[in-house]
Design a protein around this motif. Structure first.
Motif, PDB file in Angstrom:
ATOM      1  N   THR A 161       0.837  -1.206   0.000  1.00  9.42           N
ATOM      2  CA  THR A 161       0.000   0.000   0.000  1.00  9.42           C
ATOM      3  C   THR A 161       0.867   1.249   0.000  1.00  9.42           C
ATOM      4  OG1 THR A 161      -1.792  -1.119   1.168  1.00  9.42           O
ATOM      5  CG2 THR A 161      -1.762   1.284   1.265  1.00  9.42           C
ATOM      6  N   MET A 162       1.874   1.282   0.869  1.00 11.57           N
ATOM      7  CA  MET A 162       2.753   2.458   0.951  1.00 11.57           C
ATOM      8  C   MET A 162       3.609   2.606  -0.304  1.00 11.57           C
ATOM      9  SD  MET A 162       3.869   2.334   4.983  1.00 11.57           S
ATOM     10  CE  MET A 162       3.987   0.547   5.135  1.00 11.57           C
ATOM     11  N   ARG A 195       3.450   5.845  -2.927  1.00 10.76           N
ATOM     12  CA  ARG A 195       4.618   6.629  -3.324  1.00 10.76           C
ATOM     13  C   ARG A 195       4.754   6.674  -4.850  1.00 10.76           C
ATOM     14  NH1 ARG A 195       9.555   6.940  -5.046  1.00 10.76           N
ATOM     15  NH2 ARG A 195      11.150   8.208  -3.963  1.00 10.76           N
ATOM     16  N   GLN A 196       4.468   5.557  -5.530  1.00  8.40           N
ATOM     17  CA  GLN A 196       4.538   5.545  -6.988  1.00  8.40           C
ATOM     18  C   GLN A 196       3.529   6.522  -7.602  1.00  8.40           C
ATOM     19  OE1 GLN A 196       3.901   1.445  -8.018  1.00  8.40           O
ATOM     20  NE2 GLN A 196       6.017   0.818  -7.528  1.00  8.40           N
ATOM     21  N   GLY A 205       6.895   6.054   1.899  1.00  2.38           N
ATOM     22  CA  GLY A 205       7.160   5.121   0.811  1.00  2.38           C
ATOM     23  C   GLY A 205       8.590   4.628   0.807  1.00  2.38           C
ATOM     24  N   ASN A 206       9.544   5.519   1.115  1.00  6.07           N
ATOM     25  CA  ASN A 206      10.950   5.106   1.161  1.00  6.07           C
ATOM     26  C   ASN A 206      11.202   4.064   2.250  1.00  6.07           C
ATOM     27  OD1 ASN A 206      11.591   6.780  -0.950  1.00  6.07           O
ATOM     28  ND2 ASN A 206      12.331   8.461   0.325  1.00  6.07           N
ATOM     29  N   HIS A 264      -4.558   8.036   3.214  1.00  6.62           N
ATOM     30  CA  HIS A 264      -5.323   9.243   3.530  1.00  6.62           C
ATOM     31  C   HIS A 264      -4.708  10.487   2.884  1.00  6.62           C
ATOM     32  CE1 HIS A 264      -7.872  11.962   5.761  1.00  6.62           C
ATOM     33  NE2 HIS A 264      -6.823  12.577   6.243  1.00  6.62           N
ATOM     34  N   ILE A 265      -3.389  10.644   3.001  1.00  5.81           N
ATOM     35  CA  ILE A 265      -2.712  11.810   2.411  1.00  5.81           C
ATOM     36  C   ILE A 265      -2.851  11.796   0.892  1.00  5.81           C
ATOM     37  CG2 ILE A 265      -0.453  12.892   2.037  1.00  5.81           C
ATOM     38  CD1 ILE A 265       0.338  11.949   4.827  1.00  5.81           C
ATOM     39  N   LEU A 266      -2.668  10.620   0.281  1.00  5.81           N
ATOM     40  CA  LEU A 266      -2.789  10.522  -1.174  1.00  5.81           C
ATOM     41  C   LEU A 266      -4.187  10.905  -1.640  1.00  5.81           C
ATOM     42  CD1 LEU A 266      -1.481   9.672  -3.860  1.00  5.81           C
ATOM     43  CD2 LEU A 266      -2.326   7.370  -3.426  1.00  5.81           C
TER      44      LEU A 266
END
Length: 284
Positions: free
Chosen positions: A30-31, A35-36, A84-85, A103-105
Motif C-alpha cells: 500500500t505504501m 509513493r509511486q 514510501g521510502n 489518507h494523504i494521497l
C-alpha cells in the motif's frame, strides 16, 4: 486534452490500487503504491513547471519555490515520500503508516485535480492572444473619420433640431385660435353627479393584488451508504483550510446520504446537520 485524460486516469488507477491493497491488509505494498502514484503526480506537475532535473525531493521543493503547490501540499508530498521510502528500503509494514499514506494521497489527488486537471480543460479560445495592432488600427481609423467631418455638417446637425422646434411652435399657435372658437360655442351644462367610493381595506387590496402562494418543499429520501476506507466528514465540500473535519469514518461505517453536491462530494446527515464526504469512498 488527451494527455490530461490519460494522466488523470493513471493517477485515479493508482489511488484505487492503493485502496485495494489497504483493504487486503497488504500494508507494505500500500505504501509503495502510494509513493509511486505521488511520483507520477509530482513529475506531471514538474513537466508543467518546466522542471527537468532533480530527484523526487528536489522537484517537490522546486514546485513549492515556484508557487506551483502550497506549503501544506509540499509537507504532504514529503511525508508520503518518506513513508514510501521506508516501505521500499526498510520493509516497513505498519498498518497505521499505510492508512496515513492512503489518507494523504486521497486528499492530494483532489487538490491535484482542482489545480491541474480543471485548469488544463479550459477552452483555448479564452486565452488566445489577440492579434497585434488591431486596437491601434481601429483607434487611428476612428480619429481619421472624425477629422474628415466638415464644419458645415456639424452646423447642420445643430440647426435642424432648432428649426424643427420653431416650426412646431408656429403650428401650435395656428391651431390654438380654432380651439378657442370651439370653446366659446354654447354647450349644454351638465350637473355633475357625486359618487361615493367605499374605501377598500388593506387586506382586500393585498389579497386581490398578490394571491397567497405556499412554497412547495422538495425532500429526498435518505439512503444508507457505507464508507469504503478511512473517510473525513467535513463541514464544506472542499479540502481547503476553511473546511473543518467533523469526524473520521472507518471502513464499513454507515452514513445517511441526503443528497449530492457535485460529482466529487456527497451530502450526508451528521448529528442532525448537513456534512460532506468524498463520493468516491462510499458505496451501498
Amino acid at each position: 486534452m488527451a494527455d490530461v485524460a490519460i494522466t488523470w486516469q493513471k493517477i485515479q488507477q493508482g489511488v484505487k490500487e492503493t485502496e485495494r491493497l489497504l483493504g487486503q491488509k497488504q500494508y507494505n505494498l500500500t505504501m509503495v503504491k502510494a509513493r509511486q502514484t505521488l511520483e507520477y503526480m509530482v513529475k506531471t506537475l514538474g513537466e508543467r513547471a518546466c522542471i527537468v532535473d532533480g530527484d523526487l525531493s528536489d522537484i517537490i521543493d522546486q514546485l513549492y519555490e515556484g508557487q506551483w503547490i502550497t506549503k501544506a501540499t509540499k509537507d504532504h508530498y514529503h511525508k508520503l515520500r518518506i513513508i514510501g521510502n521506508k516501505a521500499v528500503h526498510e520493509g516497513n509494514d505498519s498498518p497505521s503508516d499505510a492508512s496515513q499514506a492512503h489518507h494523504i494521497l486521497s486528499q492530494e489527488v483532489y487538490a491535484f485535480a482542482n489545480e491541474y486537471v480543471m485548469k488544463k480543460r479550459r477552452p483555448a479560445s479564452s486565452t488566445a492572444p489577440r492579434p497585434k495592432g488591431t486596437t491601434t488600427q481601429r483607434t487611428s481609423a476612428k480619429r481619421k473619420r472624425r477629422k474628415r467631418r466638415s464644419p458645415l455638417r456639424d452646423g447642420a446637425q445643430i440647426l435642424i433640431p432648432v428649426i424643427c422646434v420653431i416650426l412646431l411652435i408656429f403650428i401650435i399657435r395656428a391651431i390654438l385660435p380654432d380651439k378657442e372658437k370651439e370653446d366659446n360655442t354654447p354647450t349644454e351644462t351638465t350637473v355633475p353627479v357625486e359618487t361615493t367610493v367605499e374605501p377598500v381595506s388593506q387586506t382586500e387590496e393585498t389579497s386581490a393584488e398578490t394571491p397567497e402562494t405556499t412554497p412547495v418543499e422538495t425532500t429526498t429520501a435518505a439512503v444508507i451508504y457505507k464508507a469504503t476506507t478511512t473517510l473525513n466528514v467535513r463541514t464544506m465540500p472542499s479540502t481547503n483550510e476553511n473546511s473543518q473535519i467533523l469526524t473520521q469514518l472507518m471502513p464499513g461505517d454507515p452514513v445517511t446520504v441526503t443528497g449530492t453536491y457535485d460529482a466529487q462530494w456527497t451530502i450526508i446527515n451528521y448529528e442532525g446537520q448537513d456534512a460532506y464526504v468524498a463520493t468516491a469512498y462510499i458505496t451501498q
